[in-house]
Scaffold this motif. Structure first.
Motif, PDB file in Angstrom:
ATOM      1  N   UNK A  37       0.728  -1.299   0.078  1.00  0.00           N
ATOM      2  CA  UNK A  37      -0.081  -0.049   0.019  1.00  0.00           C
ATOM      3  C   UNK A  37       0.797   1.351   0.018  1.00  0.00           C
ATOM      4  N   UNK A  38       0.634   2.266  -0.902  1.00  0.00           N
ATOM      5  CA  UNK A  38       1.382   3.528  -1.060  1.00  0.00           C
ATOM      6  C   UNK A  38       0.665   4.680  -0.025  1.00  0.00           C
ATOM      7  N   UNK A  39      -0.075   4.165   0.711  1.00  0.00           N
ATOM      8  CA  UNK A  39      -0.623   5.098   1.509  1.00  0.00           C
ATOM      9  C   UNK A  39       0.167   5.080   2.792  1.00  0.00           C
ATOM     10  N   UNK A  40       0.897   4.109   3.180  1.00  0.00           N
ATOM     11  CA  UNK A  40       1.642   4.042   4.068  1.00  0.00           C
ATOM     12  C   UNK A  40       3.221   3.732   3.664  1.00  0.00           C
ATOM     13  N   UNK A  41       3.816   4.713   3.200  1.00  0.00           N
ATOM     14  CA  UNK A  41       5.012   4.148   2.131  1.00  0.00           C
ATOM     15  C   UNK A  41       6.169   3.696   2.856  1.00  0.00           C
ATOM     16  N   UNK A  42       6.187   3.265   4.225  1.00  0.00           N
ATOM     17  CA  UNK A  42       7.321   3.070   5.021  1.00  0.00           C
ATOM     18  C   UNK A  42       7.220   1.653   5.206  1.00  0.00           C
ATOM     19  N   UNK A  43       6.773   0.866   4.365  1.00  0.00           N
ATOM     20  CA  UNK A  43       6.744  -0.731   4.747  1.00  0.00           C
ATOM     21  C   UNK A  43       7.331  -1.514   3.658  1.00  0.00           C
ATOM     22  N   UNK A  44       7.731  -2.692   3.867  1.00  0.00           N
ATOM     23  CA  UNK A  44       8.156  -3.497   3.102  1.00  0.00           C
ATOM     24  C   UNK A  44       7.238  -4.141   1.820  1.00  0.00           C
ATOM     25  N   UNK A  45       7.640  -4.338   0.665  1.00  0.00           N
ATOM     26  CA  UNK A  45       8.865  -4.237   0.091  1.00  0.00           C
ATOM     27  C   UNK A  45       9.041  -3.088  -0.555  1.00  0.00           C
ATOM     28  N   UNK A  46       8.448  -2.170  -0.318  1.00  0.00           N
ATOM     29  CA  UNK A  46       8.765  -0.512  -0.588  1.00  0.00           C
ATOM     30  C   UNK A  46       8.812   0.473   0.442  1.00  0.00           C
ATOM     31  N   UNK A  47       9.902   0.826   0.772  1.00  0.00           N
ATOM     32  CA  UNK A  47      10.088   1.868   1.868  1.00  0.00           C
ATOM     33  C   UNK A  47      10.562   3.237   1.491  1.00  0.00           C
ATOM     34  N   UNK A  48       9.723   3.863   1.759  1.00  0.00           N
ATOM     35  CA  UNK A  48      10.171   5.462   1.240  1.00  0.00           C
ATOM     36  C   UNK A  48      10.318   6.420   2.642  1.00  0.00           C
ATOM     37  N   UNK A  49      11.394   6.823   2.778  1.00  0.00           N
ATOM     38  CA  UNK A  49      11.701   7.512   3.871  1.00  0.00           C
ATOM     39  C   UNK A  49      11.114   8.682   3.739  1.00  0.00           C
ATOM     40  N   UNK A  50      10.928   9.522   5.061  1.00  0.00           N
ATOM     41  CA  UNK A  50      10.286  10.921   5.154  1.00  0.00           C
ATOM     42  C   UNK A  50      11.643  11.856   4.674  1.00  0.00           C
ATOM     43  N   UNK A  51      11.171  12.947   4.244  1.00  0.00           N
ATOM     44  CA  UNK A  51      12.139  13.865   3.777  1.00  0.00           C
ATOM     45  C   UNK A  51      12.949  14.458   5.074  1.00  0.00           C
ATOM     46  N   UNK A  52      14.555  14.161   4.893  1.00  0.00           N
ATOM     47  CA  UNK A  52      15.030  14.679   6.192  1.00  0.00           C
ATOM     48  C   UNK A  52      16.184  15.176   5.720  1.00  0.00           C
ATOM     49  N   UNK A  53      17.082  16.239   6.366  1.00  0.00           N
ATOM     50  CA  UNK A  53      18.174  16.628   6.149  1.00  0.00           C
ATOM     51  C   UNK A  53      19.315  15.611   5.847  1.00  0.00           C
TER      52      UNK A  53
END
Length: 162
Positions: free
Chosen positions: A94-110
């Protein structure tokens, strides 16, 4: 007068031994070699797919303006790029919570090396041990690949205007 040849009987009994040797060599020699080579090629195709999916996700994150849109767009692009793997392994991330496997997208950070810019990391993975392409090869390659196959790409966003 009749002449008999002493080796005629043994020649007739060994008529099919070459066929038997070929069959055994094919079964125990060539076939396992071909199966291992095929699965190795498939593992390489998986790694290439994961590399392309993470790169596509990082590019999509770079194109959108709002941080929430960036994460969702990165997840959707990565999912599109690795759809054949997701279909094969029967995974539907699910891309509604993009922080789970198998696709993990981090939140923008410095970014670590440039604090004035924001970085988004896109990591995709595929667990070959649980979803092998040939039955039994998950165990064969399990001693080599203890962790899932992964690829990570980072998109650097410059938030300052020029």
């Amino acid at each position: 007068m009749r002449t008999t040849f002493p080796h005629t009987g043994t020649k007739r009994r060994q008529c099919g031994i070459a066929t038997l040797e070929f069959a055994l060599m094919l079964l125990f020699g060539l076939l396992p070699l071909l199966l291992v080579m095929y699965s190795g090629v498939m593992i390489m195709a998986v790694q290439q797919t994961l590399s392309a999916a993470s790169a596509e996700g990082a590019r999509a994150a770079f194109r959108h303006a709002a941080p929430a849109e960036r994460r969702t767009a990165a997840c959707l692009a990565a999912r599109r790029s690795m759809q054949w793997l997701l279909t094969y392994s029967r995974q539907a991330p699910s891309c509604t919570t993009p922080g789970t496997a198998p696709i993990n997208v981090s939140a923008p950070a410095p970014c670590a090396d440039l604090p004035s810019a924001q970085c988004i990391s896109v990591q995709v993975s595929y667990d070959y041990r649980t979803h092998p392409f040939l039955p039994g090869t998950g165990r064969v390659y399990g001693w080599v690949m203890r962790t899932p196959l992964r690829s990570t790409a980072v998109s650097q966003l410059d938030l300052g205007g020029n």
